[in-house]
Design a protein around this motif. Structure first.
Motif, short mmCIF file in Angstrom:
data_model
loop_
_atom_site.label_atom_id
_atom_site.label_comp_id
_atom_site.label_asym_id
_atom_site.label_seq_id
_atom_site.Cartn_x
_atom_site.Cartn_y
_atom_site.Cartn_z
N ARG A 219 0.81 -1.03 -0.02
CA ARG A 219 -0.11 -0.09 -0.17
C ARG A 219 0.83 1.28 0.08
O ARG A 219 2.27 1.36 -0.14
CB ARG A 219 -0.82 -0.10 1.26
N LYS A 220 0.30 2.31 0.23
CA LYS A 220 1.08 3.60 0.14
C LYS A 220 1.89 3.84 1.37
O LYS A 220 1.45 3.49 2.52
CB LYS A 220 0.12 5.02 0.07
N VAL A 221 3.11 4.39 1.07
CA VAL A 221 3.91 4.93 2.10
C VAL A 221 3.13 5.98 3.04
O VAL A 221 2.86 6.86 2.34
CB VAL A 221 5.44 5.22 1.86
N PHE A 246 7.69 15.40 -4.25
CA PHE A 246 8.31 14.80 -2.77
C PHE A 246 7.78 13.69 -2.36
O PHE A 246 8.32 13.20 -1.25
CB PHE A 246 8.11 16.00 -1.69
N ARG A 247 6.47 13.36 -2.73
CA ARG A 247 5.74 12.29 -2.10
C ARG A 247 6.50 11.18 -2.17
O ARG A 247 7.17 10.98 -3.41
CB ARG A 247 4.42 12.26 -2.53
N PRO A 248 6.15 10.02 -1.36
CA PRO A 248 7.03 8.80 -1.68
C PRO A 248 5.72 7.79 -2.29
O PRO A 248 4.86 8.64 -3.20
CB PRO A 248 6.92 8.08 -0.32
N ASP A 249 6.03 6.64 -2.60
CA ASP A 249 5.08 5.65 -3.55
C ASP A 249 4.45 4.62 -2.68
O ASP A 249 4.54 4.81 -1.50
CB ASP A 249 5.85 5.29 -4.62
N ARG A 250 4.32 3.29 -3.32
CA ARG A 250 3.84 2.52 -2.68
C ARG A 250 5.00 1.48 -2.11
O ARG A 250 6.03 1.63 -2.79
CB ARG A 250 2.90 1.54 -3.36
N THR A 251 4.95 0.49 -1.26
CA THR A 251 5.74 -0.42 -0.80
C THR A 251 5.12 -1.53 -0.24
O THR A 251 4.18 -1.49 0.17
CB THR A 251 6.91 0.27 0.39
N TYR A 274 11.19 3.78 0.09
CA TYR A 274 10.43 5.11 0.01
C TYR A 274 9.68 4.95 -1.32
O TYR A 274 8.40 5.52 -1.33
CB TYR A 274 11.70 6.28 -0.41
N ARG A 275 10.21 4.27 -2.32
CA ARG A 275 9.55 4.12 -3.66
C ARG A 275 9.66 2.79 -4.23
O ARG A 275 10.76 2.71 -5.08
CB ARG A 275 9.60 5.18 -4.64
N THR A 276 9.24 1.82 -3.96
CA THR A 276 9.49 0.26 -4.31
C THR A 276 8.23 -0.15 -4.87
O THR A 276 8.32 -1.52 -5.12
CB THR A 276 10.04 -0.38 -3.28
#
Length: 496
Positions: A219-221, A246-251, A274-276
């Motif tokens: 799900r989203k960071v 700036f935002r992260p992504d899902r992990t 952070y973004r995987t």
């Protein structure tokens, strides 16, 4: 039940008519009295059989009390399972009665298509199906033919004009085995990502108490309020430029969600990075990312809409903040993993590109610290929301000596609007900025949203965005790195 009741009524009616005939004609003195008595006995036996069927069917009904007074008296809500009569043509026994089956589940519409059990303790399984789609047209008119990044590479800026299905989502959610064990699965398809279907989010969750649950999956960071809000409820067609930068992504990881007091909410997580999103473990490092977010609604539940669709009579406010720490490592010096590719300088140059900071040197390792503060307010059709982003990139390492070993990047956005026609038409404006050692970039936007059915479920949007050199690459928002010009977007969105 209705068919059985009708049969009882028919038999009773015919019996009453027969008794009337008997009494009026003094049939007991008539030679046919024995025949009539035999007929009455037969009908009495049939009534007895029907009564037994009613009693068997009544045993499947369940009732649940609800403490909602009606005229001063507590009402009783009866949950009625569906009883199906499985009838067939009799083969040998002409007097055989039909069989009855009780269905264990029923379907309904409750903010989506729902399959629910009549008795969740005996049959603990629930399924809800939701879906939504964004059909979009975007056109970009450039002000420059090309842009040059900090590594000295010149790239073209293209005019664009295209239709696009940006988000086509299908969502399955509910619980299984136990009402406390919930699940969520979201599929996503779009035409700017290879026309493929992606498993966007999927997790199991265990409700430890009514104030805390644990999620396990993808799900989203948990950082940046607008990122966590969801793309269906953005004020414009998509998120602000600064948010996407700036935002992260899902992990994939472990997530904890809980309540603080009556109006507080928090989320914490430990995940792969952070973004995987969609990266296999072979292209990510062996270090976890840690994140947390928290907000308070001091004047009551702010809700999931940042615009004031309900035209609230009392002001609603939300304050919050978020934090992320993620360490990016490499398997070999100067050979970055795919996990590190998302970080860019404020002019749009990818940090891991050779020569991004120093000629001939490739960055492969660094640590990220992100902090964001957010606030939102809505009242009587007016609404405004803002976020401030701060990001520190520390202990930068590569395959050679670097002229810069740490970076500080900052950005923010402010957006607001008002409903011109309540629950029908609103207008919105936005200003967004990203700045740092390698320059400052801005975004100006204005737009309209029309709700033809007076419901957020169907929305038609139009906005115009002016860019002076985008530092981000995001096909989802139709903003590409280096964009300098004007972006026009029109979108139809519908959900169920």
């Amino acid at each position: 039940m209705l068919r059985v009741s009708n049969r009882i009524f028919s038999v009773l009616a015919s019996t009453c008519l027969l008794l009337g005939a008997v009494c009026s004609q003094d049939v007991f003195a008539n030679p046919t009295t024995a025949e009539l008595k035999s007929l009455l006995d037969k009908q009495a036996a049939e009534i007895s059989e029907l009564r037994d069927q009613v009693e068997r069917q009544a045993s499947v009904y369940e009732s649940a009390s609800k403490d909602e007074p009606f005229c001063g008296v507590a009402s009783t809500i009866r949950r009625l399972p569906v009883v199906v009569e499985d009838s067939c043509e009799p083969l040998c026994d002409a007097g055989s009665s039909p069989d009855f089956r009780t269905l264990r589940y029923y379907t309904d519409h409750d903010k989506g298509f729902v399959l629910r059990p009549f008795d969740s303790e005996k049959h603990p399984l629930e399924l809800k199906v939701n879906g939504w789609i964004q059909f979009r047209h975007h056109a970009f008119s450039r002000d420059a033919d090309s842009w040059t990044d900090n590594a000295g590479v010149t790239r073209p800026i293209r005019n664009r004009n295209a239709f696009d299905i940006e988000r086509a989502r299908l969502i399955f959610s509910g619980y299984a085995q136990d009402p406390r064990l919930t699940y969520f699965l979201q599929l996503d398809g779009d035409t700017d990502g290879g026309h493929t279907v992606d498993f966007f989010d999927y997790w199991w969750a265990w409700e430890c108490s009514d104030r805390f649950l644990i999620q396990m999956g993808k799900r989203k960071v948990v950082a940046s309020r607008q990122w966590l809000l969801g793309a269906r409820r953005t004020r414009f067609i998509d998120r602000p430029m600064a948010c996407d930068f700036f935002r992260p992504d899902r992990t994939i990881g472990l997530f904890g969600i809980g309540k603080i007091g009556n109006t507080g909410h928090y989320e914490i997580m430990a995940g792969n990075g952070y973004r995987t999103a969609n990266l296999p473990n072979s292209t990510t490092d062996n270090r976890f990312a840690f994140a947390s977010t928290n907000y308070f609604d001091p004047f009551g539940d702010f809700g999931g809409q940042i615009v004031d669709f309900e035209c609230t009579s009392d002001p609603l406010v939300r304050f919050g903040h978020s934090f992320v720490y993620s360490s990016q490592a490499a398997d070999a010096v100067g050979v970055p993993l795919d996990e590190t590719d998302f970080i860019r300088l404020t002019d749009g140059t990818r940090l891991t590109q050779t020569g991004a900071l120093t000629a001939g040197v490739a960055v492969s390792e660094f640590d990220i610290y992100f902090y964001g503060v957010d606030a939102a307010m809505k009242w009587r059709g007016w609404s405004v929301n803002t976020e401030l982003f701060l990001r520190w990139i520390e202990d930068i390492r590569g395959d050679g000596a670097l002229s810069v070993n740490d970076l500080f990047q900052r950005g923010f956005y402010v957006e607001g609007g008002r409903f011109i026609v309540p629950q029908r038409l609103d207008w919105n404006v936005r200003y967004s900025q990203v700045s740092g050692l390698f320059g400052e970039r801005t975004e100006y936007a204005a737009g309209l949203n029309w709700y033809p059915l007076e419901s957020p479920a169907v929305k038609v949007s139009f906005d115009v965005t002016a860019l002076d050199g985008s530092p981000e690459q995001n096909t989802t928002s139709d903003i590409l790195v280096g964009d300098s010009g004007v972006l026009f977007r029109t979108q139809f969105q519908a959900e169920f």
